[in-house]
Enzyme design. Sequence first.
Site, PDB file in Angstrom:
ATOM      1  N   ASP A   1       1.039  -0.919  -0.077  1.00  0.00           N
ATOM      2  CA  ASP A   1       0.355  -0.380   0.000  1.00  0.00           C
ATOM      3  C   ASP A   1       0.871   1.296   0.250  1.00  0.00           C
ATOM      4  OD1 ASP A   1       1.127  -0.189   2.671  1.00  0.00           O
ATOM      5  OD2 ASP A   1      -0.683   0.729   3.744  1.00  0.00           O
TER       6      ASP A   1
ATOM      7  N   HIS B   1       1.725  -9.152  -3.738  1.00  0.00           N
ATOM      8  CA  HIS B   1       0.866  -7.542  -3.373  1.00  0.00           C
ATOM      9  C   HIS B   1       1.469  -6.802  -3.088  1.00  0.00           C
ATOM     10  CE1 HIS B   1      -3.132  -6.418  -1.578  1.00  0.00           C
ATOM     11  NE2 HIS B   1      -2.382  -5.562  -0.841  1.00  0.00           N
TER      12      HIS B   1
ATOM     13  N   ASP C   1       0.150 -17.820  -3.708  1.00  0.00           N
ATOM     14  CA  ASP C   1       0.820 -17.084  -4.779  1.00  0.00           C
ATOM     15  C   ASP C   1       0.428 -16.130  -5.459  1.00  0.00           C
ATOM     16  OD1 ASP C   1       3.396 -15.279  -5.623  1.00  0.00           O
ATOM     17  OD2 ASP C   1       4.255 -16.708  -6.960  1.00  0.00           O
TER      18      ASP C   1
ATOM     19  N   GLU D   1       2.086 -10.429   0.962  1.00  0.00           N
ATOM     20  CA  GLU D   1       2.650  -8.717   0.540  1.00  0.00           C
ATOM     21  C   GLU D   1       4.100  -9.003   0.514  1.00  0.00           C
ATOM     22  OE1 GLU D   1      -0.360  -6.737   2.381  1.00  0.00           O
ATOM     23  OE2 GLU D   1       0.669  -4.309   1.886  1.00  0.00           O
TER      24      GLU D   1
END
Length: 553
Positions: A150, A478, A524, A533
């Site tokens: 993020d 991620h 995965d 992540e």
Amino acid sequence: MAIYCDQTGYLPQDRKRAVMTAGENYKVMRMKDGGEEQVMAGTARDAGTDAASGDHVYEVDFSEIHETGLYYIENEKGERSHCFRIGKDVYKELQRDLQKALYFQRCGCALEEQYAGPYTHPCCHMGDAVLWNDRSVVKEVRGGWHDAGDYGRYISPAAVAVGHLLYAFQLFPESFQESLNIPESGSGIPDLLSECRYELEWMLKMQDEEGGAYHKLTSERHADFIMPEEDKAQFYLFPVSSMATADYAASMALASRVYRAYDGDFADRLLKAAKAAYEWLEKHPEYVGFHNPESCNTGEYDDVCDLDERLWAAAEMLLTTGEQKYQEQVSKLLQEDLSRTDFGWTDVSGFAALGILTDAAGTASPDSVGELRKTVLAEADRLVRVAEQSGYGVAMEPEDYIWGSNMVVLNRGMLLILAAMTAKKDEEAGSPDQAGGEKRSLIYEQTALAQLHYLLGMNAVDYSYVTGYGEHAYRHPHNRPTECDGIEEPMPGWVSGGPFKTPCDEVGRERIREGTPPMKCYVDHAACYSLNEITIYWNSPAVFLTAYFNREL
Ligand code: G3I
Ligand code: 9MR
Ligand code: ZN
């Protein structure tokens, strides 16, 4: 049937193990001059059932092979392991890429081709931030590293990552000679310190007038899967917490010690920030927590206790200033029920032990040193036992596979290194505490190395959890830029969060059947934020471990 090994490789003089899921004969093959030769053969040893994976495992021990080269293991049916190398430098590039990954997280600047290769992007997140609780206050807080997949930036994770990295640098400086090819390369200052400074300069902006550290700087909601420069959401400064402020004081004090030799003015600025944060803590002896406002879904990093953070802060202030009042705080906090052995964002008390036990100046009181020494060695002994029970040599029990379990593995590796260094000091001082002829320090060191082997492929899912390292490395972190940049290969050198016994993202929940053994709760897949992540503080302990094993290159 499968054969699992460290897909990156093994150091010539160290313990070398692989795992087979059948008790068969095997041979170790070495590639040579376009052909190959058998260098060893044997029968895998029955090691029983491994609790975390549910596998019945058989151990292959090929420690006797020392020669540099490219190898694989083959069983009598002709099935093969992945190829791996034996060599002194097997973790050298890995350490570089683990560090370089942080450059790719830089926020508030463009990533240029010269440094970023294909992974370029224009400046991101250039707007000013608004105080969540008082929208009339606007601040310039550009910079720092995106925390993870993020685009948020959070103080506790930042402090912990910088903590791992600066200790790695301080303890194993010889492992940080390599250029990282970042804009500051060639400046005469080691590249790791320049990269960390990028984060520290941002952290310096994250303090309010009273010395408190804002808990985080994020948008209200996570961005969609877009490149960072496309994310135009308003960023907010969320309220000060005692956890963030203590982590802040600790990491700033540590940094001021480390940078002192390179840039006195910068070291002064860091120390001033550390002192102001510490004064805030003194004025707020009670716990000031943080919780996301209801509308907000960005990272929370909430904690229930700030005493471990306060201990870390007091320890770093003591080591940096030598002032007695911090010793009093350390002694007081050592009476609390804290692990003193962990280095993750929820529990940072291990940093106090790391700092105090490796402090050559002997700043802390003998009592504190003695207490910490005892706890660290006891925990290391426990971890050695857990690792011996594990068919994969990993110091993890089934319940330890939480969100970001690879960080637990790596932090335990760090603790074992600290124990090895501590035991080595005792051994050198002439009090060898020997177990069956083998030095304790060596046992701790080899167990630490086994944690790295687990990360790099010696595990029940056959994945190397570092992008770009190993024939079967995971490929779908991620990570917003990785998903959006249109480039096939992910950036190399990213550690995945790894298996999580109770995945809580949609795809993870869908794909992992009820009752799957914890070590196998992994997919995965880029949508699996609770399994796959990346974060700055999952790479940083891997830098610490690889730097330790690279220090004699
Ligand atoms: O501390 C308890 C432990 O006592 C207990 O035994 C265990 C059992 O599950 O849980 C532990 O708490 C976990 C906590 O992390 C501490 O490890 C929680 O279950 C778990 O949900 C929590 O996960 C965190 C997650 O955010 C959700 O809050 C991860 O550690 C943390 O790395 C992750 O961080 C996210 C940020 O929010 C946003 N940025 C990306 C980052 C990585 O995914
Ligand atoms: O991408 C986000 C990841 O960085 C966080 O760790 C995770 C938990 O906070 O949230 C992810 O974002 C998801 C959001 O929480 C819910 N909608 C889907 C988002 C992307 O998968
Ligand atoms: Zn950014």
